[in-house]
Scaffold this active site. Structure first.
Site, PDB file in Angstrom:
ATOM      1  N   ASP A  10       0.855  -1.191   0.000  1.00 18.28           N
ATOM      2  CA  ASP A  10       0.000   0.000   0.000  1.00 18.28           C
ATOM      3  C   ASP A  10       0.887   1.235   0.000  1.00 18.28           C
ATOM      4  O   ASP A  10       1.770   1.376   0.863  1.00 18.28           O
ATOM      5  CB  ASP A  10      -0.896   0.019   1.235  1.00 18.28           C
ATOM      6  CG  ASP A  10      -1.887  -1.142   1.252  1.00 18.28           C
ATOM      7  OD1 ASP A  10      -2.016  -1.833   0.219  1.00 18.28           O
ATOM      8  OD2 ASP A  10      -2.521  -1.352   2.298  1.00 18.28           O
ATOM      9  N   ASP A 135     -15.665  -3.692  -0.704  1.00 18.26           N
ATOM     10  CA  ASP A 135     -15.149  -3.481   0.640  1.00 18.26           C
ATOM     11  C   ASP A 135     -16.335  -3.276   1.570  1.00 18.26           C
ATOM     12  O   ASP A 135     -17.038  -2.267   1.482  1.00 18.26           O
ATOM     13  CB  ASP A 135     -14.231  -2.264   0.672  1.00 18.26           C
ATOM     14  CG  ASP A 135     -13.109  -2.369  -0.369  1.00 18.26           C
ATOM     15  OD1 ASP A 135     -12.657  -3.505  -0.624  1.00 18.26           O
ATOM     16  OD2 ASP A 135     -12.691  -1.335  -0.905  1.00 18.26           O
TER      17      ASP A 135
END
Length: 249
Positions: A10, A135
């Protein structure tokens, strides 16, 4: 059935970070060189890398594309598959990444706001290159870097996106993400049973037992971030335990 452990890289402000539940400023890990991090995961046995442009996801500013390009340049020739998400809000954003050699683009906000973009991309590049990220928080799909909540469930959206041509789904359980408190396999298993395309699981992995539990849901792979970066287990240990499980079958 194979099952793959995929390390997450990330990227925020040019660094490799791990956030708690995606909240800006909650970095538990911050490493200056994401390219070196990606290189290290490959040396430890990764076959796929999961790259997320957090600046793109949170702020809509895809400033980390040069870093992603460097990772693609270094790792793609080694046979590594690379999937990229974060701030891909248009057809052109996705197309640009696919053209530099990314194997799969991961769309979330753009897909929820304009589902037909998935059909357009699948028609142009092939379903296998198109992944939709669902998500889930409190049972509903979150968008815009997990800062807003939609009115849809992951199962509703998974079924719809499969029909539109998505080749796979990345399912993250935000309720457990980044907390290092273990996984809740029920939402993942329910989604896997609702679609026929591969589901990649994410969120909450803390132990090797969590990996085995997610494999048993029927998911194709699992993305792991915080557990690897904080030393809960190593990537070789994860690969080995899954190999042992496959052998038992």
């Amino acid at each position: 059935m194979t099952f793959e452990v995929i390390p997450a890289v990330d990227i925020r402000n040019g660094k490799c970070v791990q956030l708690v539940q995606g909240i800006p400023g909650s970095e538990m890990i911050s490493i200056d060189d994401p390219v070196a991090v990606a290189r290290d995961w490959v040396s430890q046995g990764a076959k796929t890398l999961h790259l997320i442009d957090l600046d793109g996801a949170i702020d809509g500013k895809r400033n980390n594309t040069p870093t992603i390009e460097k990772i693609v340049e270094e790792c793609k020739p080694l046979g590594i598959e690379i999937q990229v998400g974060g701030g891909i809000r248009s057809f052109d954003n996705a197309a640009d990444l696919l053209k530099i050699g990314v194997n799969r683009v991961i769309l979330s906000t753009a897909a929820i706001n304009n589902p037909l973009i998935i059909k357009e991309l699948a028609d142009a590049f092939g379903s296998r290159h198109i992944n939709v990220a669902l998500d889930s928080k409190n049972g509903k799909v979150s968008i815009e870097g997990w800062q807003k909540q939609s009115e849809f469930t992951a199962i509703e959206m998974g079924i719809r996106f499969e029909k539109l041509g998505a080749g796979s789904i990345l399912f993250t359980n935000i309720d457990t993400e980044g907390l290092l408190q273990g996984v809740n396999t029920i939402p993942t298993e329910e989604l896997v049973k609702s679609v026929s395309i591969p589901v990649i699981a994410s969120g909450g992995v803390t132990s090797l037992d969590d990996l085995i539990a997610l494999k048993k849901t029927g998911a194709k792979a699992v993305v792991v971030g915080s557990a690897l970066y904080t030393g809960k287990f190593t990537l070789p240990e994860a690969i080995n335990i899954i190999s042992e499980e496959l052998y038992k079958e």
